[in-house]
Write a protein that holds these residues in place. Sequence first.
Motif, PDB file in Angstrom:
ATOM      1  N   VAL A   1       0.856  -1.133   0.050  1.00 35.79           N
ATOM      2  CA  VAL A   1      -0.030  -0.070   0.031  1.00 35.79           C
ATOM      3  C   VAL A   1       0.801   1.129  -0.040  1.00 35.79           C
ATOM      4  CG1 VAL A   1      -1.436   1.384   1.377  1.00 35.79           C
ATOM      5  CG2 VAL A   1      -1.942  -1.003   0.989  1.00 35.79           C
ATOM      6  N   ILE A   2       1.895   1.280   0.807  1.00 35.63           N
ATOM      7  CA  ILE A   2       2.624   2.490   0.856  1.00 35.63           C
ATOM      8  C   ILE A   2       3.328   2.944  -0.452  1.00 35.63           C
ATOM      9  CG2 ILE A   2       4.908   3.135   1.902  1.00 35.63           C
ATOM     10  CD1 ILE A   2       4.053   2.048   4.519  1.00 35.63           C
ATOM     11  N   GLU A   3       3.684   1.582  -1.058  1.00 35.87           N
ATOM     12  CA  GLU A   3       4.791   1.600  -2.306  1.00 35.87           C
ATOM     13  C   GLU A   3       3.619   2.206  -3.529  1.00 35.87           C
ATOM     14  OE1 GLU A   3       6.570  -1.908  -3.044  1.00 35.87           O
ATOM     15  OE2 GLU A   3       7.714  -1.886  -1.244  1.00 35.87           O
ATOM     16  N   LEU A   4       2.500   1.639  -3.421  1.00 35.10           N
ATOM     17  CA  LEU A   4       1.266   2.036  -4.222  1.00 35.10           C
ATOM     18  C   LEU A   4       0.952   3.529  -4.268  1.00 35.10           C
ATOM     19  CD1 LEU A   4      -1.404  -0.765  -4.423  1.00 35.10           C
ATOM     20  CD2 LEU A   4      -0.405   0.398  -6.585  1.00 35.10           C
ATOM     21  N   LEU A   5       0.674   4.030  -3.067  1.00 32.71           N
ATOM     22  CA  LEU A   5       0.632   5.426  -2.679  1.00 32.71           C
ATOM     23  C   LEU A   5       1.804   6.355  -3.219  1.00 32.71           C
ATOM     24  CD1 LEU A   5      -1.136   4.866   0.696  1.00 32.71           C
ATOM     25  CD2 LEU A   5      -2.438   5.636  -1.178  1.00 32.71           C
ATOM     26  N   GLU A   6       2.785   5.880  -2.862  1.00 30.98           N
ATOM     27  CA  GLU A   6       3.751   6.710  -3.333  1.00 30.98           C
ATOM     28  C   GLU A   6       4.194   6.791  -4.538  1.00 30.98           C
ATOM     29  OE1 GLU A   6       6.544   6.769   0.836  1.00 30.98           O
ATOM     30  OE2 GLU A   6       7.041   5.247  -0.693  1.00 30.98           O
TER      31      GLU A   6
ATOM     32  N   ILE B   1      -7.906  -4.583   1.709  1.00 32.54           N
ATOM     33  CA  ILE B   1      -8.133  -3.250   2.326  1.00 32.54           C
ATOM     34  C   ILE B   1      -9.683  -3.390   2.986  1.00 32.54           C
ATOM     35  CG2 ILE B   1      -8.683  -0.775   1.707  1.00 32.54           C
ATOM     36  CD1 ILE B   1      -6.035  -1.574   1.345  1.00 32.54           C
ATOM     37  N   SER B   2      -9.588  -2.736   4.355  1.00 29.47           N
ATOM     38  CA  SER B   2     -10.947  -2.977   5.072  1.00 29.47           C
ATOM     39  C   SER B   2     -11.022  -1.518   5.594  1.00 29.47           C
ATOM     40  CB  SER B   2     -10.680  -3.903   6.473  1.00 29.47           C
ATOM     41  OG  SER B   2     -11.784  -3.976   7.168  1.00 29.47           O
ATOM     42  N   PRO B   3     -12.095  -0.886   5.124  1.00 30.41           N
ATOM     43  CA  PRO B   3     -12.392   0.507   5.661  1.00 30.41           C
ATOM     44  C   PRO B   3     -12.993   0.668   6.955  1.00 30.41           C
ATOM     45  CG  PRO B   3     -14.092  -0.300   4.134  1.00 30.41           C
ATOM     46  CD  PRO B   3     -13.108  -1.289   4.178  1.00 30.41           C
TER      47      PRO B   3
ATOM     48  N   HIS C   1      -8.005  -0.793  -2.849  1.00 29.07           N
ATOM     49  CA  HIS C   1      -8.377  -2.077  -2.810  1.00 29.07           C
ATOM     50  C   HIS C   1      -8.725  -2.543  -4.352  1.00 29.07           C
ATOM     51  CE1 HIS C   1     -11.983  -5.253  -2.687  1.00 29.07           C
ATOM     52  NE2 HIS C   1     -11.284  -5.553  -1.698  1.00 29.07           N
ATOM     53  N   GLU C   2      -9.182  -1.785  -5.297  1.00 29.56           N
ATOM     54  CA  GLU C   2      -9.445  -2.026  -6.766  1.00 29.56           C
ATOM     55  C   GLU C   2      -8.123  -2.478  -7.243  1.00 29.56           C
ATOM     56  OE1 GLU C   2     -11.659   0.900  -8.216  1.00 29.56           O
ATOM     57  OE2 GLU C   2     -13.567   0.428  -7.407  1.00 29.56           O
ATOM     58  N   THR C   3      -7.040  -1.616  -6.819  1.00 33.74           N
ATOM     59  CA  THR C   3      -5.837  -1.999  -7.497  1.00 33.74           C
ATOM     60  C   THR C   3      -4.913  -3.087  -7.003  1.00 33.74           C
ATOM     61  OG1 THR C   3      -5.631   0.717  -7.939  1.00 33.74           O
ATOM     62  CG2 THR C   3      -3.706  -0.512  -8.037  1.00 33.74           C
ATOM     63  N   LEU C   4      -5.013  -3.235  -5.769  1.00 31.52           N
ATOM     64  CA  LEU C   4      -4.269  -4.345  -5.318  1.00 31.52           C
ATOM     65  C   LEU C   4      -5.073  -5.505  -5.784  1.00 31.52           C
ATOM     66  CD1 LEU C   4      -3.367  -3.612  -1.663  1.00 31.52           C
ATOM     67  CD2 LEU C   4      -1.600  -4.351  -3.617  1.00 31.52           C
ATOM     68  N   VAL C   5      -6.331  -5.792  -5.513  1.00 29.71           N
ATOM     69  CA  VAL C   5      -7.039  -6.853  -6.143  1.00 29.71           C
ATOM     70  C   VAL C   5      -6.831  -6.911  -7.521  1.00 29.71           C
ATOM     71  CG1 VAL C   5      -9.252  -7.868  -6.363  1.00 29.71           C
ATOM     72  CG2 VAL C   5      -8.622  -7.018  -4.303  1.00 29.71           C
TER      73      VAL C   5
ATOM     74  N   GLU D   1     -12.418   7.362  -0.841  1.00 30.91           N
ATOM     75  CA  GLU D   1     -11.881   7.094  -2.365  1.00 30.91           C
ATOM     76  C   GLU D   1     -10.491   6.640  -2.400  1.00 30.91           C
ATOM     77  OE1 GLU D   1     -10.278  11.681  -2.755  1.00 30.91           O
ATOM     78  OE2 GLU D   1     -11.852  11.053  -3.777  1.00 30.91           O
ATOM     79  N   THR D   2      -9.864   6.767  -1.327  1.00 29.97           N
ATOM     80  CA  THR D   2      -8.450   6.347  -1.266  1.00 29.97           C
ATOM     81  C   THR D   2      -8.435   4.872  -1.095  1.00 29.97           C
ATOM     82  OG1 THR D   2      -7.502   8.127  -0.510  1.00 29.97           O
ATOM     83  CG2 THR D   2      -6.016   6.260  -0.447  1.00 29.97           C
ATOM     84  N   ALA D   3      -9.291   4.287   0.007  1.00 32.80           N
ATOM     85  CA  ALA D   3      -9.318   2.945   0.224  1.00 32.80           C
ATOM     86  C   ALA D   3      -9.994   2.096  -0.715  1.00 32.80           C
ATOM     87  CB  ALA D   3     -10.010   2.854   1.560  1.00 32.80           C
ATOM     88  N   ARG D   4     -10.891   2.660  -1.428  1.00 31.67           N
ATOM     89  CA  ARG D   4     -11.529   2.085  -2.778  1.00 31.67           C
ATOM     90  C   ARG D   4     -10.511   1.901  -3.632  1.00 31.67           C
ATOM     91  NH1 ARG D   4     -16.668   1.189  -3.301  1.00 31.67           N
ATOM     92  NH2 ARG D   4     -17.254   2.459  -1.658  1.00 31.67           N
ATOM     93  N   TRP D   5      -9.720   3.082  -4.015  1.00 34.11           N
ATOM     94  CA  TRP D   5      -8.872   2.876  -5.203  1.00 34.11           C
ATOM     95  C   TRP D   5      -7.600   1.924  -4.872  1.00 34.11           C
ATOM     96  CZ3 TRP D   5      -3.367   4.203  -5.018  1.00 34.11           C
ATOM     97  CH2 TRP D   5      -2.781   4.072  -6.176  1.00 34.11           C
TER      98      TRP D   5
END
Length: 358
Positions: free
Chosen positions: A265-270, A307-309, A335-339, A329-333
Amino acid sequence: MVQQTLEVVKATELKEKPDPATLKFGRQFSDHMFMMDYSAVDGWHQPRVVPYQPLELDPSAMVFHYGQSVFEGLKAYRSADGNILLFRPEENFRRLNESCDRLCIPQVNEEAMLEYLKELVKLDKDWVPSEVGTSLYIRPFIISTEPTLDVSPARAYTLMIILSPVGSFYKGGIDPVGIFVEDEYTRSAPGGTGYAKTAGNYSGAYKAQERASTHGKAQVLWLDGVEKKYIEEVGSMNVFFKINGEIHTPALSGSILDGITRKSVIELLESNGMNVRQRQISMDELIAANEAGSLQEVFGTGTAAVISPVGRLEYKGQDYVINGSEMGETARWLHETLVGIQTGEQEDPFGWTIVLET
């Protein structure tokens, strides 16, 4: 330990595959399992795949008395084109060795273990479900097997890998969960085993989980073991906060699990241009941010849910609603991206997935 020849003994009778619609976590297991033994004389030896079966252990096996054991959890996914994908398995074996070091268990050859795992999953490939949200859960673990009551690190161990098909974590859509902030019991403390995946860390949390359940909450948010002030992690997940458009998460302090989903998640966000601050975060700060309207999202990360909101936090008898109890929106993005990456539905620019040649 160099990679040794893998012995494979196939099951003569195969089990009936479960209905993907009724799968529950960790209740059904595939036809085969991996085993390998350790002795002070031979080191890690005799890697083998055998039919799934009960174990025979001496009643004085040290694991029963002193809990010297470690484990990991990862998944295999079936892509739309029928391929089987593993998500960052090398990270799991790296972390397994970190746990081994903390529990005085001999470390394993990570590269060899990855190859053994691939062969096991290939053999039981028909157990990887294809329905949306399903996967094959993979549980590597090591137990101390020396028959003695001596209080010291064992000199004999068995490493095993078992496989379990699991259903979708979110049966009816992703609904934000309620979290109970635990301010009485302690999960870990500086210098303890909090960063290791070892059995006692989890059974020691049952009492707090009972408290959370009586309050109608799904998980426990643990605070630090010294001041009961700073946020650590949520039950089986790491935790993230979006405050004024910036992502914050507790820094790894030796009492927090170094989550592989957390790392991803950290790598994806950055990589998406978002700043992630790994730091000490107090409950007082979090509540103040929520009351000021600047706490925009709270979500957990882990292998099971990805991801669990979080929609509600209960702290000292008061409920605090997060983002209107809606998924952000961040959690949703995320989750969709990682899955999407895990299942091959989205491009994997990081090289995280391994496609098994079956």
